[in-house]
Enzyme design. Structure first.
Site, PDB file in Angstrom:
ATOM      1  N   SER A  69      32.235  39.375  49.892  1.00 31.61           N
ATOM      2  CA  SER A  69      32.942  39.439  48.615  1.00 31.61           C
ATOM      3  C   SER A  69      34.293  40.121  48.803  1.00 31.61           C
ATOM      4  O   SER A  69      34.476  40.924  49.717  1.00 31.61           O
ATOM      5  CB  SER A  69      32.077  40.225  47.617  1.00 31.61           C
ATOM      6  OG  SER A  69      32.699  40.259  46.355  1.00 31.61           O
ATOM      7  N   ASP A  70      35.214  39.767  47.934  1.00 31.21           N
ATOM      8  CA  ASP A  70      36.512  40.434  47.954  1.00 31.21           C
ATOM      9  C   ASP A  70      36.994  40.649  46.529  1.00 31.21           C
ATOM     10  O   ASP A  70      36.786  39.783  45.667  1.00 31.21           O
ATOM     11  CB  ASP A  70      37.541  39.612  48.740  1.00 31.21           C
ATOM     12  CG  ASP A  70      38.787  40.436  49.016  1.00 31.21           C
ATOM     13  OD1 ASP A  70      38.669  41.494  49.645  1.00 31.21           O
ATOM     14  OD2 ASP A  70      39.883  40.039  48.575  1.00 31.21           O
ATOM     15  N   THR A  71      37.600  41.793  46.295  1.00 35.80           N
ATOM     16  CA  THR A  71      38.107  42.145  44.969  1.00 35.80           C
ATOM     17  C   THR A  71      39.554  42.601  45.098  1.00 35.80           C
ATOM     18  O   THR A  71      39.854  43.469  45.924  1.00 35.80           O
ATOM     19  CB  THR A  71      37.265  43.293  44.358  1.00 35.80           C
ATOM     20  OG1 THR A  71      35.911  42.851  44.266  1.00 35.80           O
ATOM     21  CG2 THR A  71      37.773  43.689  42.984  1.00 35.80           C
TER      22      THR A  71
END
Ligand SMILES: Cc1cn([C@H]2C[C@H](O)[C@@H](COP(=O)(O)OP(=O)(O)OP(=O)(O)O)O2)c(=O)[nH]c1=O
Length: 194
Positions: A69-71
């Site tokens: 995941s990336d934010t």
């Protein structure tokens, strides 16, 4: 077996809240936006790269499912990642003050035979923040290791006048979208309400 390819304590906590068992893969994936790369495409790409790199670590497990995941915080098409230092953190918060930014969280769930992806885009509006508030926040240390130099799960929630989207996605892992991906992969402990 499900693995989370992340060293983010927030992601570990949020995935844990879904009640699924998972292993951890520690990774250090370089995060560098390419010239001309649209901001959202960049976030989706990095999430995929984290999951792919994680999958390469568990080739021995034929049933592996790896979540990456990336934010990132996006304002005026500029990507605000984790601040490099206190000056950088203060500059980010000055830019975010009094305005609405996007928080984009991408999730990639990969197996050795394929994968699925989800994206959560949230709109977060900050109150005006004066320099004293910003200085105190950065000095307290919560800004570091967080995209956009704030953690909504802490006192920075008081900066937020409006959140249109997913609180967990802003924190680092969109719980609903992740639960849907897991359920589709046959892993969800709960049916996700429509
Ligand atoms: C905006 C915001 C971000 N964050 C965090 C979530 C992510 O950990 C981080 C964004 O950086 P990421 O590069 O998405 O993640 P990471 O490097 O911490 O972890 P990994 O790549 O190993 O999975 O910012 C918060 O905790 N609260 C917030 O309100």
């Amino acid at each position: 077996m499900l693995y989370l390819a992340s060293k983010s304590p927030r992601r570990r906590e949020l995935l844990g809240r879904l009640g699924v068992a998972f292993g951890l893969i520690d990774l250090d994936i370089p995060e560098q936006r390419r010239a001309g790369e649209p901001a959202v495409d960049y976030v989706v790409r990095v999430a995929g790269e984290k999951a792919r790199a994680g999958l390469a670590e568990v080739v021995a497990d034929p049933d592996a499912l790896v979540l990456g995941s990336d934010t990132e915080v996006i304002l005026d098409d500029e990507v605000f990642g984790k601040p490099a230092d206190a000056d950088d953190a203060r500059a980010m918060l000055r830019r975010l003050a009094g305005r609405t930014h996007q928080v984009v969280s991408a999730v990639s769930l990969l197996s050795h035979s394929g994968g699925s992806h989800a994206l959560a885009v949230s709109h977060v509006t900050f109150a005006e923040l004066d320099d004293a508030v910003i200085d105190a926040y950065v000095a307290a240390g919560d800004a570091f290791g967080k995209a956009g130099a704030y953690a909504i799960q802490g006192v920075a929630e008081t900066f937020v006048t409006r959140l249109d989207g997913s609180h967990s996605a802003v924190m680092g892992l969109p719980m609903r979208e992740t639960a849907v991906l897991l359920a589709e992969a046959g892993l969800g402990p709960l049916a996700v309400p429509a």
